[in-house]
Design a protein around this motif. Structure first.
Motif, PDB file in Angstrom:
ATOM      1  N   ILE A   1       0.867  -1.234  -0.024  1.00 22.40           N
ATOM      2  CA  ILE A   1       0.012   0.087  -0.009  1.00 22.40           C
ATOM      3  C   ILE A   1       0.737   1.271  -0.063  1.00 22.40           C
ATOM      4  O   ILE A   1       0.548   2.204  -0.699  1.00 22.40           O
ATOM      5  N   LEU A   2       1.998   1.380   0.855  1.00 21.69           N
ATOM      6  CA  LEU A   2       2.835   2.478   0.969  1.00 21.69           C
ATOM      7  C   LEU A   2       3.894   2.480  -0.017  1.00 21.69           C
ATOM      8  O   LEU A   2       4.369   3.617  -0.241  1.00 21.69           O
ATOM      9  N   GLN A   3       4.098   1.489  -0.975  1.00 20.53           N
ATOM     10  CA  GLN A   3       5.304   1.598  -1.682  1.00 20.53           C
ATOM     11  C   GLN A   3       5.206   2.499  -2.897  1.00 20.53           C
ATOM     12  O   GLN A   3       6.022   3.295  -3.561  1.00 20.53           O
ATOM     13  N   ARG A   4       3.906   2.507  -3.524  1.00 13.62           N
ATOM     14  CA  ARG A   4       3.834   3.197  -4.471  1.00 13.62           C
ATOM     15  C   ARG A   4       3.896   4.928  -4.393  1.00 13.62           C
ATOM     16  O   ARG A   4       4.691   5.345  -5.221  1.00 13.62           O
ATOM     17  N   LEU A   5       3.726   5.501  -3.241  1.00 18.50           N
ATOM     18  CA  LEU A   5       3.546   6.907  -3.082  1.00 18.50           C
ATOM     19  C   LEU A   5       4.875   7.175  -2.191  1.00 18.50           C
ATOM     20  O   LEU A   5       5.493   8.159  -2.462  1.00 18.50           O
ATOM     21  N   TYR A   6       5.411   6.304  -1.178  1.00 20.44           N
ATOM     22  CA  TYR A   6       6.168   6.627  -0.241  1.00 20.44           C
ATOM     23  C   TYR A   6       7.503   5.444  -0.033  1.00 20.44           C
ATOM     24  O   TYR A   6       7.518   5.134   1.044  1.00 20.44           O
ATOM     25  N   GLY A   7       7.707   5.084  -1.065  1.00 18.17           N
ATOM     26  CA  GLY A   7       8.645   3.803  -1.245  1.00 18.17           C
ATOM     27  C   GLY A   7       9.816   4.267  -0.824  1.00 18.17           C
ATOM     28  O   GLY A   7      10.745   3.468  -0.016  1.00 18.17           O
ATOM     29  N   LYS A   8      10.261   5.508  -0.683  1.00 16.06           N
ATOM     30  CA  LYS A   8      11.621   6.048  -0.670  1.00 16.06           C
ATOM     31  C   LYS A   8      11.777   6.055   1.087  1.00 16.06           C
ATOM     32  O   LYS A   8      12.623   6.020   1.712  1.00 16.06           O
ATOM     33  N   ASN A   9      10.495   6.218   1.601  1.00 19.06           N
ATOM     34  CA  ASN A   9      10.526   6.264   3.273  1.00 19.06           C
ATOM     35  C   ASN A   9      10.592   4.800   3.857  1.00 19.06           C
ATOM     36  O   ASN A   9      10.641   4.771   4.968  1.00 19.06           O
ATOM     37  N   ILE A  10      10.424   3.915   3.246  1.00 18.35           N
ATOM     38  CA  ILE A  10      10.364   2.522   3.794  1.00 18.35           C
ATOM     39  C   ILE A  10      11.934   1.913   3.886  1.00 18.35           C
ATOM     40  O   ILE A  10      12.782   1.877   2.913  1.00 18.35           O
ATOM     41  N   ILE A  11      12.466   1.663   4.997  1.00 18.83           N
ATOM     42  CA  ILE A  11      13.675   1.258   5.244  1.00 18.83           C
ATOM     43  C   ILE A  11      14.083  -0.200   5.289  1.00 18.83           C
ATOM     44  O   ILE A  11      15.030  -0.757   4.865  1.00 18.83           O
ATOM     45  N   MET A  12      13.026  -0.911   5.583  1.00 16.71           N
ATOM     46  CA  MET A  12      13.106  -2.334   5.594  1.00 16.71           C
ATOM     47  C   MET A  12      11.559  -2.894   5.787  1.00 16.71           C
ATOM     48  O   MET A  12      10.532  -2.378   6.054  1.00 16.71           O
ATOM     49  N   VAL A  13      11.539  -4.374   5.167  1.00 10.40           N
ATOM     50  CA  VAL A  13      10.381  -4.857   5.128  1.00 10.40           C
ATOM     51  C   VAL A  13      10.466  -6.414   5.842  1.00 10.40           C
ATOM     52  O   VAL A  13      11.475  -6.968   5.194  1.00 10.40           O
ATOM     53  N   ALA A  14       9.580  -6.913   6.751  1.00 16.70           N
ATOM     54  CA  ALA A  14       9.684  -8.132   7.191  1.00 16.70           C
ATOM     55  C   ALA A  14       8.604  -8.959   6.610  1.00 16.70           C
ATOM     56  O   ALA A  14       7.467  -8.749   6.763  1.00 16.70           O
ATOM     57  N   ASN A  15       8.898  -9.859   5.768  1.00 19.16           N
ATOM     58  CA  ASN A  15       8.084 -10.916   5.086  1.00 19.16           C
ATOM     59  C   ASN A  15       7.701 -12.255   5.859  1.00 19.16           C
ATOM     60  O   ASN A  15       8.383 -12.420   6.934  1.00 19.16           O
ATOM     61  N   GLU A  16       7.070 -13.036   5.221  1.00 18.65           N
ATOM     62  CA  GLU A  16       6.408 -14.018   5.849  1.00 18.65           C
ATOM     63  C   GLU A  16       6.018 -14.060   7.070  1.00 18.65           C
ATOM     64  O   GLU A  16       6.179 -14.585   8.448  1.00 18.65           O
ATOM     65  N   VAL A  17       5.001 -13.086   7.402  1.00 17.09           N
ATOM     66  CA  VAL A  17       4.400 -12.819   8.775  1.00 17.09           C
ATOM     67  C   VAL A  17       2.868 -13.133   8.376  1.00 17.09           C
ATOM     68  O   VAL A  17       2.140 -12.685   7.517  1.00 17.09           O
ATOM     69  N   GLY A  18       2.234 -13.813   9.508  1.00 17.44           N
ATOM     70  CA  GLY A  18       0.969 -14.129   9.334  1.00 17.44           C
ATOM     71  C   GLY A  18       0.568 -15.662   9.023  1.00 17.44           C
ATOM     72  O   GLY A  18      -0.394 -16.044   9.160  1.00 17.44           O
ATOM     73  N   ARG A  19       1.651 -16.362   8.257  1.00 19.14           N
ATOM     74  CA  ARG A  19       1.046 -17.661   7.903  1.00 19.14           C
ATOM     75  C   ARG A  19       1.203 -18.410   9.044  1.00 19.14           C
ATOM     76  O   ARG A  19       0.663 -19.627   9.295  1.00 19.14           O
ATOM     77  N   LEU A  20       2.137 -18.405  10.062  1.00 19.59           N
ATOM     78  CA  LEU A  20       1.944 -19.124  11.183  1.00 19.59           C
ATOM     79  C   LEU A  20       1.943 -18.091  12.648  1.00 19.59           C
ATOM     80  O   LEU A  20       2.298 -16.668  12.429  1.00 19.59           O
ATOM     81  N   PRO A  21       1.555 -18.562  13.612  1.00 27.86           N
ATOM     82  CA  PRO A  21       1.149 -17.704  14.817  1.00 27.86           C
ATOM     83  C   PRO A  21       2.607 -16.967  15.215  1.00 27.86           C
ATOM     84  O   PRO A  21       3.485 -17.769  15.306  1.00 27.86           O
TER      85      PRO A  21
END
Length: 298
Positions: free
Chosen positions: A140-160
């Protein structure tokens, strides 16, 4: 005679061709409705299965949330008792942690978190960095504010979520090299099975904590002890926010799948009624054609 016979049979042949075309159109409509009806029934089976799975996951998430709340509430009480607050600066550096996941079909759980951060970035995005926990906030944020994102944590929500996951995220935040003066964790706070509220938890850097006047009440608080506690407190707050978000996500997905199943049921009823009416119209038209043909032969 042959010319008169050909002339006489011409209208009959054209009528037969027209009737055949009308019958084919009727059958095509029935086939299209039948295919649509079958697909909606399959979708209803999927949504009902997802609702049952989400209900089981929600029960587990609610139990684990009760166990995780002391981590977050205890850490917040320490900051409140010590009266730790960020000092007013002309150009503060902010860090926003978006607590979402990689999975969808759960209503506006992730959209609300991303919208809150996007509104804050719309006011002033020069000194704000975002750490996205989960791929939904990044999308949602990458299109307009991609330069403000310093890091992304993936594989979240598939397991508790576990405390180990929160510790890894806290370590990456500490190692990111971004020296923030103030920050907050934006997450969804679970209220009940049908409601949740967007909330945030303030986080502080080591210089802000060391500058607190009430820390002198505690003994043996050197820089190493404060740094160790900051790492543990950040992991505790992230773990608490992840548990709150996971419980809100599962309850919202359960509600969304229940509504989807009800909507599919209503659509099945309407399509079934339309299919029966169309089939009856086709049968009636065919009977009229047979009776008219028999009457013409007489």
């Amino acid at each position: 005679m042959m010319q008169r016979a050909a002339t006489g049979t011409g209208p009959i042949l054209s009528a037969l061709v027209q009737n055949a075309g009308q019958q084919n159109r009727g059958m095509a409509t029935l086939k299209a409705i039948s295919i649509r009806l079958k697909s909606v029934k399959n979708i209803q089976k999927i949504t009902q299965s997802m609702k049952m799975v989400s209900a089981a996951k929600y029960s587990r998430a609610e139990r684990e949330l009760k166990q995780a709340r002391p981590y977050g509430e205890g850490t917040q009480q320490f900051y409140e008792k010590a009266e730790i607050a960020a000092a007013e600066q002309t150009e503060p550096k902010k860090l926003l942690i978006a607590m979402t996941s990689d999975r969808g079909l759960c209503g506006a759980v992730h959209t609300g978190v991303a919208r809150n951060i996007r509104n804050e970035l719309a006011q002033d995005s020069s000194n704000i960095k975002v750490f996205c926990v989960g791929d939904k906030s990044r999308a949602i944020l990458q299109r307009l504010y991609g330069k403000n994102i310093i890091m992304v944590a993936n594989e979240v929500g598939r397991l508790p979520p576990t405390f180990l996951d929160a510790s890894k995220i806290a370590t990456e935040i500490m190692k990111s090299g971004y020296e923030f003066t103030e920050g907050k964790i934006v997450y969804n706070k679970f209220r009940s099975v049908v409601s949740y509220a967007l909330s945030h938890i303030p986080i502080f850097s080591a210089p802000v904590v060391e500058s607190s006047q009430k820390l002198v009440q505690y003994d043996s608080l050197d820089a190493d002890v404060i740094q160790s506690y900051l790492e543990f407190s950040l992991a505790s707050l992230l773990f608490y926010a992840m548990k709150e978000g996971a419980c809100s996500e599962q309850s919202s997905r359960m509600t969304a799948m229940d509504n989807a199943s009800k909507n599919a049921g209503e659509m099945i009823e309407k399509l079934t009624l339309t299919f029966n009416r169309t089939r009856q119209a086709v049968i009636t038209r065919e009977l009229i054609e047979i009776i008219s043909g028999a009457a013409a032969l007489d």
